[in-house]
Design a protein around this motif. Structure first.
Motif, short mmCIF file in Angstrom:
data_model
loop_
_atom_site.label_atom_id
_atom_site.label_comp_id
_atom_site.label_asym_id
_atom_site.label_seq_id
_atom_site.Cartn_x
_atom_site.Cartn_y
_atom_site.Cartn_z
N ARG A 1 -3.81 -10.83 5.79
CA ARG A 1 -3.68 -10.03 4.57
C ARG A 1 -2.24 -9.93 4.09
NH1 ARG A 1 -5.13 -3.96 6.78
NH2 ARG A 1 -3.90 -3.12 5.08
N GLU B 1 -14.03 -2.45 10.23
CA GLU B 1 -13.02 -3.41 9.77
C GLU B 1 -13.20 -4.73 10.50
OE1 GLU B 1 -9.08 -1.25 9.09
OE2 GLU B 1 -9.76 -0.39 10.97
N ARG C 1 -3.54 -3.47 18.89
CA ARG C 1 -3.20 -2.54 17.82
C ARG C 1 -4.29 -1.46 17.71
NH1 ARG C 1 -5.21 -4.87 11.99
NH2 ARG C 1 -5.16 -2.64 11.57
N ILE D 1 0.84 -1.21 0.00
CA ILE D 1 0.00 0.00 0.00
C ILE D 1 0.88 1.25 0.00
CG2 ILE D 1 -1.65 1.35 1.37
CD1 ILE D 1 -2.91 -1.27 2.26
N ASN E 1 -9.67 -3.87 3.56
CA ASN E 1 -8.43 -4.66 3.67
C ASN E 1 -8.48 -5.53 4.92
OD1 ASN E 1 -7.63 -3.08 1.52
ND2 ASN E 1 -6.43 -1.69 2.76
N LYS F 1 2.37 -2.91 11.10
CA LYS F 1 2.95 -1.56 11.21
C LYS F 1 3.58 -1.41 12.60
CE LYS F 1 -0.99 0.14 9.72
NZ LYS F 1 -2.11 0.98 9.22
N ARG G 1 -3.69 8.34 6.76
CA ARG G 1 -3.12 7.37 7.70
C ARG G 1 -2.08 8.08 8.56
NH1 ARG G 1 -3.71 3.68 2.89
NH2 ARG G 1 -4.80 1.81 3.57
N GLU H 1 -0.54 7.26 11.06
CA GLU H 1 0.58 6.47 11.61
C GLU H 1 1.81 6.49 10.72
OE1 GLU H 1 -2.34 5.28 10.83
OE2 GLU H 1 -2.12 3.73 9.30
N ASP I 1 -3.00 4.02 13.74
CA ASP I 1 -3.30 2.59 13.59
C ASP I 1 -1.96 1.86 13.56
OD1 ASP I 1 -4.17 0.09 12.96
OD2 ASP I 1 -5.13 0.61 11.07
N MET J 1 -14.22 3.38 11.51
CA MET J 1 -13.97 2.43 10.43
C MET J 1 -14.66 1.13 10.78
SD MET J 1 -10.04 2.90 9.28
CE MET J 1 -10.26 1.93 7.79
N LEU K 1 -9.06 9.11 3.73
CA LEU K 1 -8.31 8.37 4.74
C LEU K 1 -6.91 8.94 4.80
CD1 LEU K 1 -7.56 5.99 6.66
CD2 LEU K 1 -7.16 4.60 4.64
N CYS L 1 -12.84 2.72 2.23
CA CYS L 1 -11.50 3.30 2.07
C CYS L 1 -10.43 2.23 1.92
CB CYS L 1 -11.18 4.28 3.20
SG CYS L 1 -11.14 3.52 4.81
N GLY L 2 -10.82 1.00 1.66
CA GLY L 2 -9.83 -0.06 1.42
C GLY L 2 -9.44 -0.12 -0.04
C1 PEP Z 1 -8.36 -1.16 5.68
O1 PEP Z 1 -8.10 -1.96 6.59
O2 PEP Z 1 -9.11 -1.44 4.72
C2 PEP Z 1 -7.79 0.20 5.69
C3 PEP Z 1 -8.18 1.11 4.84
O3 PEP Z 1 -6.83 0.50 6.60
P1 PEP Z 1 -5.33 -0.08 6.53
O4 PEP Z 1 -5.11 -0.63 5.16
O5 PEP Z 1 -4.42 1.05 6.84
O6 PEP Z 1 -5.34 -1.13 7.59
#
Ligand code: PEP
Ligand code: MG
Length: 466
Positions: free
Chosen positions: A355, A321, A248, A79, A344, A227, A183, A185, A222, A319, A181, A392-393
């Protein structure tokens, strides 16, 4: 650790290698130099695997591609590479054994191929294909100032994902509606030490300044999972056997109260006099959202007491997730101004498939009935509610998947900058009633090959999918 049979534990070896490489560079006074010293122009980086932090140290003007023996589509290093505009090819097993320093390589990340020491004829064919891709990109560039309305006249919000100061210029370059989004972090990942509040504030302010009036949705840190940051490693996270499902993101932030407080203050001060959009990652139960929001509200009170100018308004979002959250959306939605599906992580949790594991990279499809039905359920839960729903993935950045999302009722996509053009082009060709009716049919009676079925459906209607 290399001898451990458990692949999950053995995989943690990469984290150690990443950290030890960085540490060696720091103690030898050469911070960041392994990445920059000696990197030739038009370099292609080849590695077994890399951490996202390590990749960020490379000079993106010289780095033209990355080939990893491991690495899957939604691994963070991939990414990050995509966000840097660097083509990346994962799962190139054994490549380190056949490439020599200085070899010429033709990398076509879209096609998933790398040709080492190409012959003249192969190189010529590659050049022709490359020129075609560039032509296509030029047509996307023309859409920069075009607002993405569907054929039936609905305005779709096409936003982009970002994480670094340098990414912001992309906003104008690709003509996105804002940052769906951010990020936060990434600043932590590229830092050798915990970024202090002042540094965070400067970054957030610069980002909002550069975005002009367009919204920027800041996701609070995050960290954890793939990460890892060395200075935040604690016994708790080191003992995680399964970091993606471990300590996390919001879980860590709520416990490390000081971290979230500092970030809240930095964001609130940076947004002085303007709109602030804050999004919490990995919310698993509504109380976690409440607790995180309370941290922000406390800091807001503090700023007001100090007679500093607060943001004009703070919009809070979550989010989605973690699948469990879908069961309690009725409780959470009234508290939110927006909900963003992180496909994601959602996919990895729905299928219980790491993943970052290259062996599982293509086993489960975003167009599988399980995911699509799950997403439909989320979309239906927001119907008639005053909450903005988006994705937002990485899924939203692919044309066929985006078509499916439009059919499921999603009207906001936040995607990697290079996808903004192709997705705008797709949006302009779609009739929402048509695709949503087709999607209803497919989901009640799923075809064997959804991808192929959708491609044929699109082709029949003259919708061009690249
Ligand atoms: C996701 O998990 O889809 C996302 C957008 O956040 P990240 O890829 O940073 O975990
Ligand atoms: Mg995520």
């Amino acid at each position: 650790m290399r001898e451990i049979d458990d692949p999950l534990l053995a995989d943690r070896m990469h984290d150690l290698e990443d950290l030890s490489n960085r540490l060696l560079r720091i103690v030898s006074g050469q911070l960041g130099t392994a990445a920059t010293a000696g990197l030739r122009r038009d370099a292609i980086l080849i590695a077994k695997n890399l951490g996202p932090a390590e990749l960020l140290e490379y000079d993106r003007r010289r780095l033209k591609g990355v080939i990893l023996e491991e690495g899957s589509l939604t691994a963070h290093v991939v990414i990050v590479a995509r966000a840097m505009g660097v083509p990346v090819l994962g799962r190139a097993r054994g490549i380190r054994g056949v490439v020599r320093e200085g070899d010429e390589i033709l990398l076509d990340a879209d096609a998933g191929t790398a040709t080492i020491r190409p012959s003249q004829s192969v190189a010529t064919a590659f050049d022709t294909r490359f020129a075609k891709t560039q032509e296509r990109q030029a047509t996307y560039a023309k859409l920069r100032d075009v607002e993405p309305f569907t054929r039936c006249g609905t305005r779709i919000q096409v936003m982009m994902n970002a994480g670094l100061r340098e990414d912001i210029s992309n906003l104008n370059l690709v003509g996105a509606d804002g940052i769906g989004l951010f990020r936060t972090e990434f600043q932590f990942l590229v830092s050798a030490t915990l970024p202090q509040r002042e540094r965070q504030l400067r970054l957030y302010r610069d980002v909002m300044d550069a975005a002009g009036g367009r919204p920027v949705i800041f996701r609070t840190v995050d960290i954890g999972g793939d990460k890892a940051v060395p200075y935040l490693n604690s016994e708790e996270s080191q003992n995680d056997e399964n970091p993606a499902m471990g300590w996390r993101a919001l879980r860590l932030a709520l416990e490390r109260g000081g971290l979230l407080k500092a970030q809240a203050r930095a964001l609130i001060e940076a947004a002085s006099g303007r709109q602030l959009y804050v999004m919490f990652p990995m919310v698993s139960e509504p109380w976690e959202f409440d607790a995180a929001k309370a941290v922000f509200e406390e800091q807001l009170g503090f700023i007001k007491k100090q007679k500093k100018q607060p943001p004009e308004a703070i919009h809070y979002g979550a989010m989605l997730e973690v699948p469990a959250l879908a069961e309690v959306l009725d409780l959470l939605i009234p508290k939110l101004s927006f909900l963003s599906v992180g496909t994601n992580d959602l996919t990895q949790f729905l299928f219980a498939a790491d993943r970052a594991n290259p062996k599982l990279a293509e086993r489960y499809d975003w167009l599988s009935p399980a995911i699509l039905r799950f997403l439909r359920r989320i979309s239906q839960a927001t119907v008639g509610q005053p909450v903005e729903l988006g994705v937002c993935g990485e899924m939203g950045g692919r044309q066929l998947e985006a078509l499916a999302l439009l059919g499921l009722g999603f009207r906001r996509l936040s995607i990697t900058p290079v996808s903004v053009g192709p997705i705008k082009e797709l949006v302009r060709q779609v009739d929402l009633a048509e695709i949503s009716e087709a999607m209803t049919g497919w989901l009640s009676n799923p075809p064997d090959d959804m991808r192929q079925t959708m491609l044929v459906w699109a082709k029949d209607r003259g919708i061009i999918i690249d």
